[in-house]
Design a protein around this motif. Structure first.
Motif, PDB file in Angstrom:
ATOM      1  N   SER A 125      -1.557  -3.695  -6.417  1.00  7.35           N
ATOM      2  CA  SER A 125      -2.206  -2.798  -7.364  1.00  7.35           C
ATOM      3  C   SER A 125      -2.914  -3.593  -8.456  1.00  7.35           C
ATOM      4  O   SER A 125      -2.391  -4.573  -8.964  1.00  7.35           O
ATOM      5  N   TYR A 165      -7.001   3.842 -10.986  1.00  4.41           N
ATOM      6  CA  TYR A 165      -5.657   4.111 -10.481  1.00  4.41           C
ATOM      7  C   TYR A 165      -5.691   5.198  -9.407  1.00  4.41           C
ATOM      8  O   TYR A 165      -5.046   5.087  -8.370  1.00  4.41           O
ATOM      9  N   THR A 204       3.158  -4.875   2.042  1.00  6.72           N
ATOM     10  CA  THR A 204       2.765  -5.857   1.028  1.00  6.72           C
ATOM     11  C   THR A 204       1.593  -6.713   1.512  1.00  6.72           C
ATOM     12  O   THR A 204       1.105  -7.567   0.778  1.00  6.72           O
ATOM     13  N   ALA A 214      -2.484   3.916 -15.046  1.00  6.66           N
ATOM     14  CA  ALA A 214      -1.658   4.788 -14.216  1.00  6.66           C
ATOM     15  C   ALA A 214      -1.189   6.001 -15.010  1.00  6.66           C
ATOM     16  O   ALA A 214      -1.237   7.133 -14.533  1.00  6.66           O
ATOM     17  N   ALA A 224      -4.645  -1.726 -11.012  1.00 14.79           N
ATOM     18  CA  ALA A 224      -4.680  -0.856 -12.190  1.00 14.79           C
ATOM     19  C   ALA A 224      -3.482  -1.161 -13.086  1.00 14.79           C
ATOM     20  O   ALA A 224      -2.369  -1.313 -12.615  1.00 14.79           O
ATOM     21  N   ARG A 233      -3.406   3.941  -1.174  1.00 14.52           N
ATOM     22  CA  ARG A 233      -2.016   3.613  -0.855  1.00 14.52           C
ATOM     23  C   ARG A 233      -1.409   4.688   0.027  1.00 14.52           C
ATOM     24  O   ARG A 233      -0.761   4.403   1.017  1.00 14.52           O
ATOM     25  N   HIS A 241       2.573  -1.558  -3.926  1.00 17.25           N
ATOM     26  CA  HIS A 241       2.420  -1.665  -5.384  1.00 17.25           C
ATOM     27  C   HIS A 241       1.994  -3.061  -5.827  1.00 17.25           C
ATOM     28  O   HIS A 241       1.229  -3.216  -6.779  1.00 17.25           O
ATOM     29  N   CYS A 242       2.476  -4.102  -5.114  1.00 11.28           N
ATOM     30  CA  CYS A 242       2.184  -5.468  -5.574  1.00 11.28           C
ATOM     31  C   CYS A 242       0.709  -5.813  -5.425  1.00 11.28           C
ATOM     32  O   CYS A 242       0.241  -6.795  -5.986  1.00 11.28           O
ATOM     33  N   ARG A 299      -3.950   8.312 -15.621  1.00 11.95           N
ATOM     34  CA  ARG A 299      -4.581   8.725 -14.359  1.00 11.95           C
ATOM     35  C   ARG A 299      -6.089   8.443 -14.375  1.00 11.95           C
ATOM     36  O   ARG A 299      -6.907   9.302 -14.051  1.00 11.95           O
ATOM     37  N   ARG A 335       7.954  -1.482   5.319  1.00 13.90           N
ATOM     38  CA  ARG A 335       7.831  -1.738   3.885  1.00 13.90           C
ATOM     39  C   ARG A 335       7.347  -3.158   3.633  1.00 13.90           C
ATOM     40  O   ARG A 335       6.513  -3.405   2.760  1.00 13.90           O
ATOM     41  N   GLU A 349      -4.247   4.809  -5.709  1.00  7.25           N
ATOM     42  CA  GLU A 349      -3.112   5.617  -5.262  1.00  7.25           C
ATOM     43  C   GLU A 349      -3.474   6.374  -3.978  1.00  7.25           C
ATOM     44  O   GLU A 349      -2.674   6.493  -3.062  1.00  7.25           O
ATOM     45  N   ASN A 355       9.235   4.510  -0.106  1.00 11.63           N
ATOM     46  CA  ASN A 355       9.644   3.134   0.187  1.00 11.63           C
ATOM     47  C   ASN A 355       8.446   2.291   0.601  1.00 11.63           C
ATOM     48  O   ASN A 355       8.265   1.171   0.126  1.00 11.63           O
ATOM     49  N   MET A 365       5.324   2.999  -0.004  1.00  8.50           N
ATOM     50  CA  MET A 365       4.332   2.935  -1.081  1.00  8.50           C
ATOM     51  C   MET A 365       4.698   1.914  -2.137  1.00  8.50           C
ATOM     52  O   MET A 365       3.818   1.311  -2.759  1.00  8.50           O
ATOM     53  N   VAL A 366       5.990   1.698  -2.360  1.00  7.40           N
ATOM     54  CA  VAL A 366       6.392   0.633  -3.290  1.00  7.40           C
ATOM     55  C   VAL A 366       5.906  -0.709  -2.756  1.00  7.40           C
ATOM     56  O   VAL A 366       5.499  -1.588  -3.517  1.00  7.40           O
ATOM     57  N   GLY A 367       5.911  -0.847  -1.441  1.00  7.74           N
ATOM     58  CA  GLY A 367       5.420  -2.082  -0.836  1.00  7.74           C
ATOM     59  C   GLY A 367       3.967  -2.370  -1.179  1.00  7.74           C
ATOM     60  O   GLY A 367       3.583  -3.527  -1.354  1.00  7.74           O
TER      61      GLY A 367
END
Lengths: 356, 251
Positions: free
Chosen positions: B105, B119, B166, B112, B107, B126, B102-103, B115, B162, B123, B96, B98-100
């Motif tokens: 990111s 990326y 961001t 991704a 790469a 993150r 993602h924005c 690999r 979360r 990762e 949860n 880590m999705v935060g």
């Protein structure tokens, strides 16, 4: 450090598994009969289709009902590109095939790639209207595109040869092509799902508004999944065409989509492992259940063979799965070397203590 | 940091918000209060981009947000939580958070999938920062649990963690104390002050719990039936006869 070591170990284990698969295919090529080889090819194509389908339906949680459209596009594109100009002239008797397709002949690999690209392009174009809506509406829109493609295939005489279809394709699909594509599809889609992008897709599945609120561009991520799956549908369509060597629009109706839907629901929506196992089982079951369509004499009563009775059994099996395995056979679990290791350790402990 | 000017929102014939103005300075701890249905969450939905206003402007860090979708607003440095907690229930606590990240990111998806090094670096970072964040909010021990199975108080914290992932400058909290008992509310108060300081946040908080807002916020805006009926420091707002009437009814 620990993570790095396990990553290296997994890499070698994966490589080993691929080598085993190659050994198996080599064996099948030399020792299996034609029927068995055909079954294995079918299996690989359905594995490819199911794993790609699961990306949109299981990982992103969008009820996409149009894979038959992409399979059709891939099949026709690849077929038109491998046929020779002479063959095309013979096949297109009512109206000649449009130039330049009538003159081009490409090697199988390029034809498959083009099939995938055409399907992906169609995915890109249709993705804009499709992802303006969600839920039931998305299902209806994708279903509609599936029908549109079928109707086009039926009527674009000078491109598809209409209801007559394309005949006499070279049987180019062999075990290496079909399982090679299946392996690549599984590896790439697993890599995507296990990445940051895959997590964002699962976040969209769980709660789209929350995903947007933490900065996930939902449209871009859904498009990515949709177009990637379209590409693999297209390639698999090309393989299918060169396996059965005769294609016509009746081959790619909604029933094809429906079969795929059964496969991924039975396997467990969202589980790639489930999709693979279920596709294999589905292909095998389809053959085993041919028995019920043959005439039988049971307890002195002669039952005539009823074509299509297989589907009744399939529905019944699906019902059983829905009642007893609400999450499908695997739910959202995935195969991993770690879990296999744990299982083997537990198993050997049981054996050594004499509990089995 | 945030300038809201003359905002108006209508749902059919219902007036949800009229002529709403609010300026939140950098580092401010602002509160938005009012009875149920006053239009508080509507303000949040407009600011975070889930709702298009009929009139008015929202300016965030000098940029007009007109027409920007929610994810683009998050990218600009704004994050929100929801009144009814909205976690990704099937993902783990760690995922949860880590999705935060993602924005942020850079790469591309194919990097991704293959690999590639960029990326990999992202990762890894993150993951590291997610663990730090979980440590900070006290959820390290439950990192591998599915978020949907956490107790209520933990879910609230996770939703905030979360949002923090961001990398926001402005945090919009929609009733963070809803459903918490007095003890937990007190802890939340400490927690919010702590993260505000640590992440140098500007906060806008919707809250029913008056004790929490009085303690936490330096400025309050009171809404009733879509109208702003009072603005000012908590001590002043508390004395306002219109506010008392809105909350307790006419005397």
């Amino acid at each position: 450090m620990f993570l790095k070591e396990s990553a290296i170990r997994n890499f070698w284990l994966n490589l080993g598994a691929l080598a085993l698969l190659a050994l198996f295919l080599w064996g099948a090529e030399h020792f299996a009969n034609e029927y068995q080889v055909r079954l294995l090819n079918n299996m690989a194509i359905f594995v490819t289709l199911a794993v790609s389908y699961n990306l949109v339906n299981g990982i992103c949680g969008q009820l996409h009902l149009g894979p038959n459209a992409f399979i059709t596009l891939g099949a026709y594109t690849a077929a038109l590109l491998t046929l020779t100009p002479q063959q095309k002239e013979l096949i297109f008797i009512l109206q000649p095939l449009v130039w330049p397709l009538s003159q081009i002949t490409l090697p199988f690999a390029l034809a498959l790639l083009c099939g995938g690209l055409v399907a992906a392009l169609f995915g890109f174009i249709t993705g804009f209207p499709v992802f303006r809506v969600r839920g039931d509406y998305l299902a209806i829109v994708t279903l509609g595109f599936g029908e549109v493609v079928r109707v086009l295939a039926n009527n674009l005489q000078s491109l598809t040869n209409g209801p007559l279809g394309l005949k006499g394709l070279k049987p180019l699909t062999n075990l290496w092509w079909s399982w090679g594509v299946a392996a690549i599809t599984i590896i790439l889609i697993r890599a995507l799902v296990n990445s940051s992008y895959g997590r964002a897709m699962m976040a969209i599945r769980d709660d789209e508004a929350a995903a947007q609120a933490i900065g996930v561009d939902t449209f871009r991520h859904l498009m990515l999944a949709y177009i990637l799956s379209a590409f693999f549908f297209g390639v698999a369509g090309g393989l299918l065409a060169h396996l059965i060597t005769t294609i016509s629009p009746t081959l790619f109706t909604f029933f094809l989509t429906f079969n795929l839907l059964i496969i991924i629901v039975v396997g467990g929506l969202g589980s790639t492992t489930g999709a693979v196992l279920s596709a294999i089982l589905f292909t095998l079951a389809g053959e085993w259940l041919r028995i019920v369509e043959e005439p039988h004499t049971l307890l002195g009563v002669t039952i005539p063979g009823i074509p299509g009775l297989r589907m009744v059994f399939f529905s019944f099996l699906l019902l059983l799965v829905i009642v007893f395995f609400r999450q499908g056979l695997l739910g959202r679990r995935e195969f991993s070397w770690q879990s296999l290791g744990r299982f083997l350790r537990r198993f050997s402990a049981k054996v050594s203590t004499g509990h089995i | 940091m945030l300038e809201i000017a003359h905002l108006g929102v209508r749902f059919g014939g219902l007036l949800a918000l009229e002529d709403f103005c609010l300026t939140v300075p950098v580092g401010g701890l602002y509160g938005l209060i009012g009875p149920n249905g006053a239009g508080k969450t509507t303000v949040f939905n407009v600011v975070s981009g889930f709702l298009q206003p009929a009139s008015g402007t929202v300016i965030f860090r000098g940029q007009n947000l007109q027409g920007l979708p929610p994810h683009a607003r998050t990218a600009l440095g704004m994050a929100r939580t929801f009144q009814n907690i909205r976690l990704f229930g099937d993902l783990t606590v760690l995922e949860n958070v880590m999705v935060g990240f993602h924005c942020r990111s850079r790469a591309a998806w194919w990097e991704a999938v293959l690999r590639l090094p960029r990326y990999g670096r992202e990762e890894k970072r993150r993951q590291l920062r997610a663990w730090e964040l979980l440590e900070e909010v006290g959820l390290r021990e439950v990192a591998w649990e599915p978020a949907g199975q956490l107790p209520y108080g933990h879910q609230r914290r996770l939703e905030i963690a979360r949002a923090l992932a961001t990398g926001p400058r402005l945090l919009l909290l929609d009733e963070p104390a809803a459903g918490l008992n007095p003890q937990e509310t007190l802890e939340l108060l400490q927690f919010l002050k702590q993260i505000q300081e640590h992440h140098q946040l500007t906060m806008l908080v919707i809250e029913h719990n008056l004790r929490l807002v009085m303690e936490l916020c330096e400025h309050l805006t009171v809404l009733d039936h879509g109208l702003t009926i009072a603005q000012g420091p908590p001590a002043e707002v508390r004395q306002d006869p219109q506010v008392i009437r809105a909350y307790l009814g006419k005397q």
